[in-house]
Design a protein around this motif. Structure first.
Motif, PDB file in Angstrom:
ATOM      1  N   ALA A  37       0.841  -1.200   0.000  1.00  0.00           N
ATOM      2  CA  ALA A  37       0.000   0.000   0.000  1.00  0.00           C
ATOM      3  C   ALA A  37       0.875   1.249   0.000  1.00  0.00           C
ATOM      4  O   ALA A  37       1.899   1.309   0.681  1.00  0.00           O
ATOM      5  CB  ALA A  37      -0.922   0.002   1.214  1.00  0.00           C
ATOM      6  N   ASN A  38       0.463   2.237  -0.782  1.00  0.00           N
ATOM      7  CA  ASN A  38       1.171   3.516  -0.868  1.00  0.00           C
ATOM      8  C   ASN A  38       0.234   4.631  -0.423  1.00  0.00           C
ATOM      9  O   ASN A  38      -0.975   4.458  -0.369  1.00  0.00           O
ATOM     10  CB  ASN A  38       1.619   3.778  -2.315  1.00  0.00           C
ATOM     11  N   GLY A  39       0.795   5.797  -0.155  1.00  0.00           N
ATOM     12  CA  GLY A  39       0.003   6.944   0.256  1.00  0.00           C
ATOM     13  C   GLY A  39       0.270   7.290   1.702  1.00  0.00           C
ATOM     14  O   GLY A  39       1.230   6.809   2.309  1.00  0.00           O
ATOM     15  N   ASN A  40      -0.617   8.113   2.263  1.00  0.00           N
ATOM     16  CA  ASN A  40      -0.395   8.559   3.642  1.00  0.00           C
ATOM     17  C   ASN A  40      -1.480   8.101   4.611  1.00  0.00           C
ATOM     18  O   ASN A  40      -1.563   8.603   5.723  1.00  0.00           O
ATOM     19  CB  ASN A  40      -0.248  10.085   3.693  1.00  0.00           C
ATOM     20  N   SER A  41      -2.316   7.153   4.211  1.00  0.00           N
ATOM     21  CA  SER A  41      -3.373   6.627   5.085  1.00  0.00           C
ATOM     22  C   SER A  41      -3.386   5.112   5.032  1.00  0.00           C
ATOM     23  O   SER A  41      -2.949   4.505   4.054  1.00  0.00           O
ATOM     24  CB  SER A  41      -4.740   7.150   4.659  1.00  0.00           C
ATOM     25  N   ARG A  42      -3.930   4.518   6.064  1.00  0.00           N
ATOM     26  CA  ARG A  42      -4.040   3.057   6.131  1.00  0.00           C
ATOM     27  C   ARG A  42      -5.280   2.601   5.358  1.00  0.00           C
ATOM     28  O   ARG A  42      -6.356   3.168   5.499  1.00  0.00           O
ATOM     29  CB  ARG A  42      -4.143   2.637   7.594  1.00  0.00           C
ATOM     30  N   ILE A  43      -5.109   1.553   4.561  1.00  0.00           N
ATOM     31  CA  ILE A  43      -6.237   1.028   3.798  1.00  0.00           C
ATOM     32  C   ILE A  43      -7.110   0.160   4.699  1.00  0.00           C
ATOM     33  O   ILE A  43      -6.632  -0.450   5.649  1.00  0.00           O
ATOM     34  CB  ILE A  43      -5.776   0.249   2.549  1.00  0.00           C
ATOM     35  N   THR A  44      -8.405   0.136   4.385  1.00  0.00           N
ATOM     36  CA  THR A  44      -9.366  -0.622   5.184  1.00  0.00           C
ATOM     37  C   THR A  44      -9.333  -2.096   4.795  1.00  0.00           C
ATOM     38  O   THR A  44      -8.758  -2.478   3.768  1.00  0.00           O
ATOM     39  CB  THR A  44     -10.788  -0.083   4.971  1.00  0.00           C
ATOM     40  N   GLN A  45     -10.008  -2.927   5.598  1.00  0.00           N
ATOM     41  CA  GLN A  45     -10.125  -4.357   5.273  1.00  0.00           C
ATOM     42  C   GLN A  45     -10.867  -4.555   3.958  1.00  0.00           C
ATOM     43  O   GLN A  45     -10.500  -5.417   3.162  1.00  0.00           O
ATOM     44  CB  GLN A  45     -10.862  -5.101   6.383  1.00  0.00           C
ATOM     45  N   GLN A  46     -11.902  -3.751   3.732  1.00  0.00           N
ATOM     46  CA  GLN A  46     -12.671  -3.874   2.494  1.00  0.00           C
ATOM     47  C   GLN A  46     -11.789  -3.524   1.294  1.00  0.00           C
ATOM     48  O   GLN A  46     -11.805  -4.230   0.281  1.00  0.00           O
ATOM     49  CB  GLN A  46     -13.889  -2.961   2.538  1.00  0.00           C
ATOM     50  N   GLU A  47     -11.012  -2.447   1.384  1.00  0.00           N
ATOM     51  CA  GLU A  47     -10.125  -2.053   0.286  1.00  0.00           C
ATOM     52  C   GLU A  47      -9.049  -3.108   0.061  1.00  0.00           C
ATOM     53  O   GLU A  47      -8.705  -3.432  -1.080  1.00  0.00           O
ATOM     54  CB  GLU A  47      -9.492  -0.698   0.596  1.00  0.00           C
TER      55      GLU A  47
END
Length: 104
Positions: A37-47
């Motif tokens: 995962a990239n970016g500045n936020s944590r991805i959800t379980q659904q994502e």
């Protein structure tokens, strides 16, 4: 995913295994969230599950950058399939005869 069993909470790891070009690929939710995962936020379980499913059913290898998941702030995660993945598919098709361009 979390389930309750006799007042104990049990966490089951989301995992998929599949083959890409004859090579086995094993992806877990933890691998996606920690390393892919990239970016500045944590991805959800659904994502995470959507990304795992896309990679499995489209036979994409995220370790060779055929697919990306990116999330910024509170926006939904963006799942991106690379140009290289599309080109590999095109080149594997016997009807693909390259591109015609005109540069002036």
């Amino acid at each position: 995913m979390t389930t309750q069993n006799n007042n104990q909470v049990e966490t089951k790891e989301m995992e998929v295994t599949y083959k890409v070009n004859g090579e086995p690929i094993r992806l877990t939710a933890n691998m996606v969230q920690s390393f892919l995962a990239n970016g500045n936020s944590r991805i959800t379980q659904q994502e995470t599950m959507m990304f795992l499913s896309l990679c499995k059913y489209q036979k994409l290898n995220p370790f060779t950058k055929e697919a990306y998941i990116i999330k910024f702030g509170n926006s939904p995660a963006q799942i991106i399939v690379s140009k290289e993945a599309f080109m590999k598919r095109a080149e594997a098709n016997p009807n693909f005869d390259g591109f015609n361009t005109q540069v002036r």
